[in-house]
Structure formats: structure tokens, C-alpha cells
Design an enzyme around this catalytic site. Structure first.
Site, short mmCIF file in Angstrom:
data_model
loop_
_atom_site.label_atom_id
_atom_site.label_comp_id
_atom_site.label_asym_id
_atom_site.label_seq_id
_atom_site.Cartn_x
_atom_site.Cartn_y
_atom_site.Cartn_z
N LEU A 146 0.82 -1.21 0.00
CA LEU A 146 0.00 0.00 0.00
C LEU A 146 0.85 1.26 0.00
CD1 LEU A 146 -2.77 -1.06 2.53
CD2 LEU A 146 -2.68 -1.38 0.06
N SER A 153 2.07 0.56 -6.77
CA SER A 153 2.87 -0.43 -6.05
C SER A 153 4.08 -0.84 -6.89
CB SER A 153 2.04 -1.67 -5.73
OG SER A 153 0.88 -1.27 -5.05
N GLN A 189 -8.64 5.98 -9.98
CA GLN A 189 -8.71 6.37 -11.39
C GLN A 189 -7.49 5.91 -12.18
OE1 GLN A 189 -9.38 10.62 -12.23
NE2 GLN A 189 -8.11 10.32 -14.05
N LYS A 190 -6.40 5.57 -11.48
CA LYS A 190 -5.21 5.19 -12.24
C LYS A 190 -5.53 3.99 -13.14
CE LYS A 190 -1.27 3.47 -10.68
NZ LYS A 190 -1.04 2.43 -11.73
N HIS A 238 -3.53 4.25 -2.20
CA HIS A 238 -4.51 3.35 -1.57
C HIS A 238 -5.12 4.00 -0.34
CE1 HIS A 238 -1.72 0.25 -3.44
NE2 HIS A 238 -2.88 -0.10 -3.93
N VAL A 244 -3.40 9.73 -7.06
CA VAL A 244 -2.52 10.45 -6.14
C VAL A 244 -1.12 10.42 -6.74
CG1 VAL A 244 -1.55 10.50 -3.82
CG2 VAL A 244 -3.93 9.84 -4.16
#
Ligand code: PAF
Length: 574
Positions: A306, A459, A421-422, A310, A449
Site C-alpha cells: 500500500l 505499487s 482512477q489510475k 490506496h 494520487v
């Protein structure tokens, strides 16, 4: 307060008579009280012999200090009426006795120069002479102006109470604390007596008295350390046997519900300030934990490792009053041959510590054998939004995603589920599944973000060296250039080309595709693939003016395959 001061009390419910009797015993002159109901008048006669029963206006006119012992909702109306009738005058003290409200409902009195006070004895009153003794040493919460503070303190002293200063804004919460303790304790003890009675115990109140008194004493002196019993021992078998025995009796089903939520509240209280989430690994553990906490659920699905992206999904729902469930599961069904399933970072301990900081109730981190006890026989077939771009490069990926998302949604039955949204193409596929299968939940998409340099958090950034992280900044920069093209009236094709050119000139970055796709359907309106293949895009679509779309890129940077996107609005026709 000088002896003989003229005091009037409006309202002879449970509190009014106790206040009047106590002040009378302290030397005040009770000039009159008013009571609306016959029972209230009887109470006044019994507890205040010789005190005249007057109209509310008359009580006000005779008094220098006036107590409004009326229900919270009536304080303002009574005050306004008395101000209008002359029952409240400049310079007189007007105090109400509510816990939850402060000086606001007395505004009409302070507007004409009366001295408003909110006084609340933290006590339960029975409307009998026993109450007078109960006021001795009883905390009395007061809210007053600085100027009126000595008056409040003097009155509290006369009542025999102990002053407790409260700000106006804190009163509802103060009162909630007291109501939770005193009122709900009564509900609980009545339920417990019913349970004992149903178990054949005669005189259940007396049977439980020594235990209850000792437990209250321990809670008040030791806090949660004073707790004993199966929950603190982690004895789930006994807790489950209790619940089963309550549920077996239709008359006790309500008690069973209360029991379950108190088991959950007790577990939370035992966790203390750390707010450690429950970390569960099996469907059975999850089922029980969800049942124990009847609040609606918000779900955040992750594959772990995370990062702040996240955590931003969790923060979106953490204050909703829902219980927040985060799943951590690296889902083999969405990884293709040769992809990074085996090397995908797995950092459960750090993940749980990070989730504890943002208010998560349950972390569900099952092993693969728990999610797929056998190979799936039934599959969810994703629609046309799954065959292009990521879907073309990663065959079977979205089918694998929908399989696990569908399973978790069925297990956890969230009211709200949040995705980032990524993974914009993933979101469209999930939304189509939710719509087409009528899944009863609300989907929320959370913005990407980025770190302070603009790199989208992922990640897989863990695979990048420091130099590669700098090289990866080209993705966001290129997308911003593409957006500028569209904002300046350029076409989708021009925007996509601009992005591809920028990436081609960026060292260490090997672009796989650049696309412009409709946000609702994910139909592709412009595409660059470096000439390789059409990535499943058979025909380009024309975007509706004013609609939302994504500019998207996928690129290899060192060992990591990265994706990124920005939202754009298609220019409306002039
Ligand atoms: O977005 C992800 O991390 C995964 O695709 C998801 C939604 C957790 C399903 O495995």
C-alpha cells in the site's frame, strides 16, 4: 447568593421539584412554581408544601432567579413568551436545566439584558424527595458568559453541586456521553434481566446486583482494564454459544442483536487507541466479523504494497460512519503468463500498520486457496471495454479482475466500493459489471494520487531505481502536454501524437500505447501504438462534445510497466 433571594421554577417534571427543594433548603425563597399537568401539580404539592402554584407569567414576574425546567424543545418558546409578557426582565437570572443545549435558546432573554445560564445536573431524577440528596456532590455542567460565571458558581454551590464548565459547542457531546452511560445502561440491564428470567432465574435484578455493581465500580476506576469475560479472553466459542442461545428464543432476538453489537464494541474498546484493524484470513472469520458489526460497509480492494494512493481511497470513506473493509489479495487470475504475480510485492505487516492510521475496521487478506478453493467453474465475462488497450496487451486480465471483484462484493456486500482512477479501464469494466448484474452498491472513483514531482503512485514504482523514477516523470509530463493540445482546440490525434513524441524523446521510457478514450464506454477516439498492432481497437469513435474522456499512456520504464492517465473534457462545439 443572599438568603431570601426570590426564586421561581417553571416546570414540575422530575428535575424542577428537586431544584426548588434544594434551593429552599439552602435559604432561598421559592416565590412560586408552575406546572402544566395534574401529575406535575401533585409533585409540586408533595415536594414543595406551601409554595404557591402560579401561571408561568406570574412565576416569572415574582422571581429574581428563574429556572426553566421544561423539555429542551420548549426552552426557546417559553423564553420568548416570557420576554414578551414581562415574565423575564433585564437584570434577572434565567437558567435552564437541559444537558444538550447551551445559551442559544435563551437568546431572547439575553437580548433584553437578562443573565442567561445553562445548568445541567448530571443526575437521574425520580421526582421524589430522594432527588434532593442526589444533588449533593453531583456534578453540574454550566455554560455562561464570563461575566455571569460567578452567578453560575454561586447557584451551583447553593444546589450542593460540583461545577463543571462546558463550552456551548461541547454540550451535545457531553450529553451524549451521559445518556449513553446512564440511559443505555438501563436498557442493557432490563434486557439482561429478561435473559436471566428466561433461564428460570427468580428475582433476576437481585441475582445480578452484586456483579453489576462491581462491574460498574471497576469500569469507573479501571476503565477497559476492569473488563472480564469471554471477549477479553478471546473465547469465540463461548461468545458464539451465547449468541446462538439468545437467537434460539424469538422473544430474545432483539437482545441477540444488541449482544452482537456490544461484542463488536467491546473488541474495538479492547483495541484501544491503536485502532488496529481486525486482520482476517478466512471467509468464515469474515462472515462472523461482518455479522457482528451491523453498520453498512465501505469496501476498498487492493493487492497490498500500500501507498498513499490506496490510503486516499480509504480516507474517502473512513469518516462515513460505515465500517471500512480493505481486501489485500494478489489475484492470480488477473496475471498472465510471464507477468509479475510471483514477484509482486507482499508487505502485509506494513500494510496493516498503515491502515491502522487511517481508520480501517477489517483487513481481509486471504490466501489463494481461500479465494479459489478450486478452479473457478463460472466466470464473469467482461464486455467490449475489456478487449482494447490493457485488455489487448494482457489477455484475460479484466476477466480475472471482475472474477475477484465480483467474489469480494458478494462476500462483503458493501454499500459503497471505491477504486482508483489510475486503473481507469478497470473502473469502466467494474462499473459495467455492477450495472449489468444489478449489484446493489454505489461505486466511487477516487482521483490519482501523485508524488510531489507528478509521478502517479503505484505499487510497481517499488521496482524502479532512483534514476528510473526520474525517467518515469515523463509519463505525467507528456499527458499534461496532450491536455494542453486539447485545451488549445487541437484534435485527439494531435494530442496523442504530442504525447507519443514527448515519450519517444524521453530517455529510459518505452511507450506501448497512447490513447484518448471515452470515460463512460472506454471507446477509443485516438490511438498511437508505435505501429505495432491496433490493440483491439477496430474503429475509432467520435467523442460527444462536452463529454469526459481519458488521455492514457502505458510505458515500460526499466523493469516496471507503468500506466497513467488524466481526465479531459471534450470541447463543446462553438
Ligand atoms: O486495482 C487493483 O489493485 C486490483 O485489480 C483489484 C481491484 C484489487 C482486483 O484484484
Amino acid at each position: 447568593m443572599s438568603a431570601g433571594v426570590r426564586v421561581g421554577v417553571i416546570g414540575m417534571g422530575n428535575v424542577g421539584p428537586a431544584i426548588a427543594s434544594s434551593l429552599r433548603a439552602a435559604g432561598a425563597r421559592i416565590v412560586g412554581v408552575s406546572a402544566r399537568s395534574a401529575a406535575a401539580r401533585d409533585r409540586a404539592d408533595a415536594m414543595l408544601p406551601g409554595v404557591p402554584l402560579l401561571t408561568e407569567d406570574e412565576v416569572g414576574r415574582q422571581a429574581e432567579i428563574l429556572f426553566l425546567a421544561v423539555p429542551d424543545g420548549q426552552i426557546q418558546a417559553v423564553t420568548e413568551h416570557l420576554v414578551a409578557s414581562g415574565g423575564i426582565r433585564p437584570g434577572m437570572v434565567v437558567a435552564h436545566l437541559s444537558g444538550a443545549v447551551g445559551l442559544d435558546p435563551l437568546a431572547a432573554a439575553s437580548a433584553i439584558g437578562a443573565i442567561p445560564l445553562a445548568l445541567h445536573p448530571a443526575m437521574t431524577f425520580s421526582g421524589t424527595s430522594l432527588d434532593v440528596r442526589r444533588l449533593q456532590g453531583c456534578p453540574i455542567a454550566y455554560t455562561s458568559s464570563e461575566l455571569a460565571r460567578p452567578v453560575a458558581l454561586a447557584l451551583i454551590e447553593y444546589l450542593g453541586g460540583v461545577p463543571l464548565r462546558l463550552d456551548e459547542a461541547d454540550r451535545p457531546r457531553y450529553h451524549a456521553g451521559l445518556a449513553h452511560a446512564a440511559n443505555h445502561l438501563v436498557t442493557l440491564l432490563v434486557q439482561a434481566q429478561d435473559v436471566l428470567e428466561s433461564a428460570g432465574v427468580d428475582g433476576p435484578g437481585e441475582a445480578m446486583r452484586p456483579l453489576v455493581e462491581a462491574a460498574v465500580e471497576r469500569a469507573l476506576t479501571e476503565g477497559i482494564d476492569g473488563l472480564t469475560g469471554p471477549v477479553v479472553r478471546g473465547d469465540d466459542a463461548t461468545v458464539n454459544a451465547h449468541i446462538a442461545s439468545l437467537e434460539a428464543d424469538p422473544e430474545l432476538r432483539d437482545v441477540a442483536r444488541t449482544y452482537r453489537s456490544l461484542v463488536q464494541a467491546t473488541r474495538v474498546a479492547l483495541k484501544g487507541d491503536s485502532a488496529e484493524p481486525l486482520v482476517l484470513h478466512t471467509r468464515e472469520q469474515l462472515r462472523r466479523a461482518l455479522e457482528d458489526d451491523p453498520r453498512p460497509t465501505s469496501l476498498v480492494m487492493t493487492m497490498g504494497a500500500l501507498h498513499a494512493g490506496h490510503l486516499s481511497l480509504v480516507k474517502l470513506v473512513a469518516r462515513s460512519g460505515h465500517k471500512v473493509v480493505v481486501t489485500i489479495f494478489v489475484n492470480p487470475e488477473q496475471f498472465g503468463e510471464g507477468e509479475d504475480f510471483d514477484s509482486y510485492p507482499r508487505t502485509l505487516e506494513e500494510d496493516v500498520a498503515a491502515l491502522a492510521e487511517v481508520g480501517v475496521d477489517i483487513v481481509y487478506a486471504p490466501p489463494v486457496s481461500e479465494v479459489y478453493p478450486h478452479p473457478s467453474r463460472i466466470h464473469i465475462t467482461p464486455g467490449p471495454a475489456s478487449t482494447t488497450l490493457e485488455g489487448a496487451l494482457r489477455p484475460g486480465h479484466f476477466a480475472g479482475v471482475l472474477q475477484v471483484v465480483g467474489k469480494m462484493m458478494n462476500l462483503i456486500r458493501p454499500r459503497v466500493a471505491v477504486f482508483g482512477q489510475k486503473d481507469a479501464q478497470q473502473f469502466v469494466n467494474i462499473r459495467q459489471m455492477v450495472e449489468d448484474l444489478d449489484l446493489p452498491l454505489e461505486l466511487v472513483q477516487a482521483p490519482i494520487v501523485r508524488d510531489e514531482d507528478g509521478l502517479a503512485l503505484s505499487s510497481r514504482n517499488a521496482y524502479l531505481s532512483d534514476q528510473e523514477k526520474v525517467q518515469a516523470l515523463a509519463l505525467n509530463r507528456a499527458l499534461e502536454l496532450g491536455r494542453e493540445v486539447l485545451d488549445g482546440g487541437g484534435s485527439g490525434e494531435e494530442a496523442v501524437t504530442k504525447i507519443a513524441d514527448h515519450l519517444a524523446a524521453s530517455p529510459g521510457v518505452e511507450a506501448q500505447y497512447v490513447a484518448l478514450a471515452a470515460a463512460d464506454s472506454f471507446e477509443v477516439a485516438a490511438l498511437w501504438t508505435g505501429g505495432s498492432s491496433s490493440l483491439g481497437v477496430e474503429n475509432l469513435t467520435v467523442l460527444q462534445p462536452g463529454s469526459e474522456a481519458y488521455l492514457l499512456v502505458a510505458a515500460q520504464v526499466g523493469p516496471a510497466r507503468l500506466i497513467d492517465n488524466v481526465t479531459v473534457r471534450v470541447k463543446a462545439d462553438d
